[in-house]
Design an enzyme around this catalytic site. Structure first.
Site, PDB file in Angstrom:
ATOM      1  N   SER A  60     119.896 -43.499 -60.773  1.00 49.94           N
ATOM      2  CA  SER A  60     119.156 -44.804 -61.105  1.00 49.94           C
ATOM      3  C   SER A  60     120.366 -45.771 -61.461  1.00 49.94           C
ATOM      4  O   SER A  60     121.430 -45.370 -61.527  1.00 49.94           O
ATOM      5  CB  SER A  60     118.743 -44.587 -62.306  1.00 49.94           C
ATOM      6  OG  SER A  60     118.288 -45.872 -63.152  1.00 49.94           O
ATOM      7  N   TYR A  99     118.296 -40.939 -70.972  1.00 47.51           N
ATOM      8  CA  TYR A  99     117.915 -41.281 -69.548  1.00 47.51           C
ATOM      9  C   TYR A  99     119.369 -41.786 -68.998  1.00 47.51           C
ATOM     10  O   TYR A  99     119.603 -40.999 -67.944  1.00 47.51           O
ATOM     11  CB  TYR A  99     116.817 -42.237 -69.517  1.00 47.51           C
ATOM     12  CG  TYR A  99     116.510 -42.577 -68.045  1.00 47.51           C
ATOM     13  CD1 TYR A  99     115.522 -41.869 -67.407  1.00 47.51           C
ATOM     14  CD2 TYR A  99     117.018 -43.708 -67.302  1.00 47.51           C
ATOM     15  CE1 TYR A  99     115.217 -42.056 -66.099  1.00 47.51           C
ATOM     16  CE2 TYR A  99     116.497 -44.008 -66.214  1.00 47.51           C
ATOM     17  CZ  TYR A  99     115.598 -43.182 -65.314  1.00 47.51           C
ATOM     18  OH  TYR A  99     115.338 -43.562 -64.215  1.00 47.51           O
ATOM     19  N   ALA A 133     122.318 -41.162 -69.836  1.00 49.54           N
ATOM     20  CA  ALA A 133     123.375 -40.159 -69.786  1.00 49.54           C
ATOM     21  C   ALA A 133     123.093 -39.150 -68.574  1.00 49.54           C
ATOM     22  O   ALA A 133     123.887 -38.774 -67.767  1.00 49.54           O
ATOM     23  CB  ALA A 133     123.273 -39.401 -71.190  1.00 49.54           C
TER      24      ALA A 133
HETATM   25  N1  LIG Z   1     110.541 -46.510 -60.855  1.00 44.43           N
HETATM   26  C1  LIG Z   1     111.951 -46.887 -61.196  1.00 44.43           C
HETATM   27  O1  LIG Z   1     111.974 -47.942 -61.671  1.00 44.43           O
HETATM   28  C2  LIG Z   1     113.116 -45.873 -60.884  1.00 44.43           C
HETATM   29  C3  LIG Z   1     114.296 -46.621 -61.182  1.00 44.43           C
HETATM   30  C4  LIG Z   1     115.415 -45.700 -61.066  1.00 44.43           C
HETATM   31  C5  LIG Z   1     115.251 -44.703 -60.876  1.00 44.43           C
HETATM   32  N2  LIG Z   1     114.093 -43.989 -60.859  1.00 44.43           N
HETATM   33  C6  LIG Z   1     114.074 -42.532 -60.508  1.00 44.43           C
HETATM   34  O2  LIG Z   1     113.203 -42.172 -59.631  1.00 44.43           O
HETATM   35  C7  LIG Z   1     112.775 -40.821 -59.735  1.00 44.43           C
HETATM   36  C8  LIG Z   1     111.105 -40.885 -59.282  1.00 44.43           C
HETATM   37  O3  LIG Z   1     110.424 -41.748 -60.275  1.00 44.43           O
HETATM   38  P1  LIG Z   1     109.212 -42.434 -60.200  1.00 44.43           P
HETATM   39  O4  LIG Z   1     109.669 -44.000 -60.526  1.00 44.43           O
HETATM   40  O5  LIG Z   1     108.640 -42.395 -58.613  1.00 44.43           O
HETATM   41  O6  LIG Z   1     108.413 -41.984 -61.256  1.00 44.43           O
HETATM   42  P2  LIG Z   1     106.928 -41.422 -61.076  1.00 44.43           P
HETATM   43  O7  LIG Z   1     106.537 -40.950 -62.703  1.00 44.43           O
HETATM   44  O8  LIG Z   1     105.937 -42.279 -60.478  1.00 44.43           O
HETATM   45  O9  LIG Z   1     107.055 -40.068 -60.490  1.00 44.43           O
HETATM   46  C9  LIG Z   1     107.808 -39.148 -60.888  1.00 44.43           C
HETATM   47  C10 LIG Z   1     107.274 -37.855 -60.322  1.00 44.43           C
HETATM   48  O10 LIG Z   1     108.002 -36.612 -60.680  1.00 44.43           O
HETATM   49  C11 LIG Z   1     106.976 -35.554 -61.108  1.00 44.43           C
HETATM   50  N3  LIG Z   1     107.659 -34.886 -62.180  1.00 44.43           N
HETATM   51  C12 LIG Z   1     107.995 -35.174 -63.589  1.00 44.43           C
HETATM   52  N4  LIG Z   1     108.341 -34.153 -64.338  1.00 44.43           N
HETATM   53  C13 LIG Z   1     108.482 -33.215 -63.265  1.00 44.43           C
HETATM   54  C14 LIG Z   1     108.902 -31.536 -63.480  1.00 44.43           C
HETATM   55  N5  LIG Z   1     109.501 -31.199 -64.485  1.00 44.43           N
HETATM   56  N6  LIG Z   1     108.944 -30.931 -62.043  1.00 44.43           N
HETATM   57  C15 LIG Z   1     108.293 -31.541 -61.163  1.00 44.43           C
HETATM   58  N7  LIG Z   1     108.063 -32.918 -61.082  1.00 44.43           N
HETATM   59  C16 LIG Z   1     108.038 -33.688 -62.151  1.00 44.43           C
HETATM   60  C17 LIG Z   1     105.822 -36.408 -61.745  1.00 44.43           C
HETATM   61  O11 LIG Z   1     104.696 -35.614 -61.906  1.00 44.43           O
HETATM   62  C18 LIG Z   1     105.712 -37.495 -60.728  1.00 44.43           C
HETATM   63  O12 LIG Z   1     105.016 -37.136 -59.622  1.00 44.43           O
HETATM   64  C19 LIG Z   1     113.005 -40.474 -61.101  1.00 44.43           C
HETATM   65  O13 LIG Z   1     114.214 -39.570 -60.790  1.00 44.43           O
HETATM   66  C20 LIG Z   1     113.492 -41.866 -61.752  1.00 44.43           C
HETATM   67  O14 LIG Z   1     114.259 -41.327 -62.890  1.00 44.43           O
HETATM   68  C21 LIG Z   1     112.982 -44.817 -60.888  1.00 44.43           C
END
Ligand SMILES: NC(=O)c1ccc[n+]([C@@H]2O[C@H](COP(=O)([O-])OP(=O)(O)OC[C@H]3O[C@@H](n4cnc5c(N)ncnc54)[C@H](O)[C@@H]3O)[C@@H](O)[C@H]2O)c1
Length: 249
Positions: free
Chosen positions: A140, A153, A155
């Site tokens: 991220s 988060y 960290a």
């Molecule tokens: N959306 C943003 O703005 C953003 C920005 C930077 C980084 N990220 C990163 O992108 C990645 C995806 O996030 P997103 O935005 O698509 O969120 P999201 O919540 O839409 O999707 C995350 C998915 O991960 C799954 N998940 C959660 N815990 C889990 C576990 N223990 N085992 C298996 N699956 C699990 C959830 O069920 C969900 O389907 C994450 O690592 C997040 O930190 C997101």
């Protein structure tokens, strides 16, 4: 790496960024195992992908990235049913800062990525019968800056970057034809964001500054890290206003 004909595994792929990465891989001709802890959303995504990209090109396996046994079973499935692994996306992540859940944030965001990387390396290593490959870990923009209010988060995401860059420079990866890259998105329009696309305090301020990307746009950066063989140990930060920028170290 040419994506067509390759085999990929994406965690956290039932929705959000993982779903958009899986869609981009399928669209470019890969076979994809989508994995997620949420089986209802995972099955719905599987059905949508099968309708669009063909029944035999995608499968869903429910698994929690915090479970070694469940993740081993996922990798066994991709090996037995698809025949190996070329592309790994360790993407599952959560935000959880309170005293009750902070350890889970470390378990999912950092230990989950470490587990998935270790298991992917086992399948990709040429000296263990694999054919090399590429691992893209989702960190991220919070991995590159201080974010008051999201200390745990932040960290974990710093940890993902250090872990991935270290593997990328290791002789083991070089000798076995494995590249390891990191994607650092700023805000993207998924369930992880505060609802309505706005928030109070520092997070709200950052959202105004950075803008909010579509998951499809983030998937373009993900594909760059997969396809461009010159990228190893690369850290790609992305934002709606920033565009795609490789971090210089
Ligand atoms: N959306 C943003 O703005 C953003 C920005 C930077 C980084 N990220 C990163 O992108 C990645 C995806 O996030 P997103 O935005 O698509 O969120 P999201 O919540 O839409 O999707 C995350 C998915 O991960 C799954 N998940 C959660 N815990 C889990 C576990 N223990 N085992 C298996 N699956 C699990 C959830 O069920 C969900 O389907 C994450 O690592 C997040 O930190 C997101």
């Amino acid at each position: 790496m040419k994506v067509s004909g390759k085999i990929a595994l994406v965690t956290g792929a039932a929705q959000g960024l993982g779903k958009s990465f899986a869609a981009a891989l399928l669209k470019n001709g890969a076979k994809v195992l989508i994995s997620d802890v949420n089986s209802e959303a995972g099955k719905a995504t599987l059905k949508a992908f099968q309708d669009k990209y063909g029944e035999n090109n995608v499968m869903f396996v429910r698994a929690d990235v915090t479970s070694q046994a469940q993740m081993e079973a996922v990798f066994q499935q991709v090996r037995e049913r698809f025949g190996g692994l070329d592309i790994m996306s360790n993407n599952a992540g959560i935000i959880g800062e309170t005293r009750e859940v902070w350890e889970k944030t470390v378990d999912v965001n950092l230990k989950g990525v470490i587990r998935g990387t270790n298991l992917a390396l086992d399948l990709m290593r040429r000296d263990k019968g694999g054919r090399g490959g590429v691992i893209v870990n989702t960190a991220s923009i919070a991995g590159l800056m201080a974010v008051p209010g999201a200390e745990v988060y932040t960290a974990t995401k710093h940890g993902v970057i250090g872990f991935s860059r270290s593997w990328a420079r290791s002789p083991l990866c070089a000798d076995n034809g494995v590249r390891v890259n990191v994607l650092c998105p700023s805000f993207a329009d998924t369930a992880l964001l505060p609802r309505g696309g706005s928030a109070d305090g520092d997070v709200g301020k950052y959202m105004d500054e950075h803008g909010v990307m579509s998951p499809e746009y983030v998937a373009e950066g993900f594909l760059d890290l997969v396809q461009d063989d010159s990228k190893n140990g690369a850290v790609l930060k992305m934002g709606e206003k920033l565009g795609k920028v490789y971090v210089e170290y």
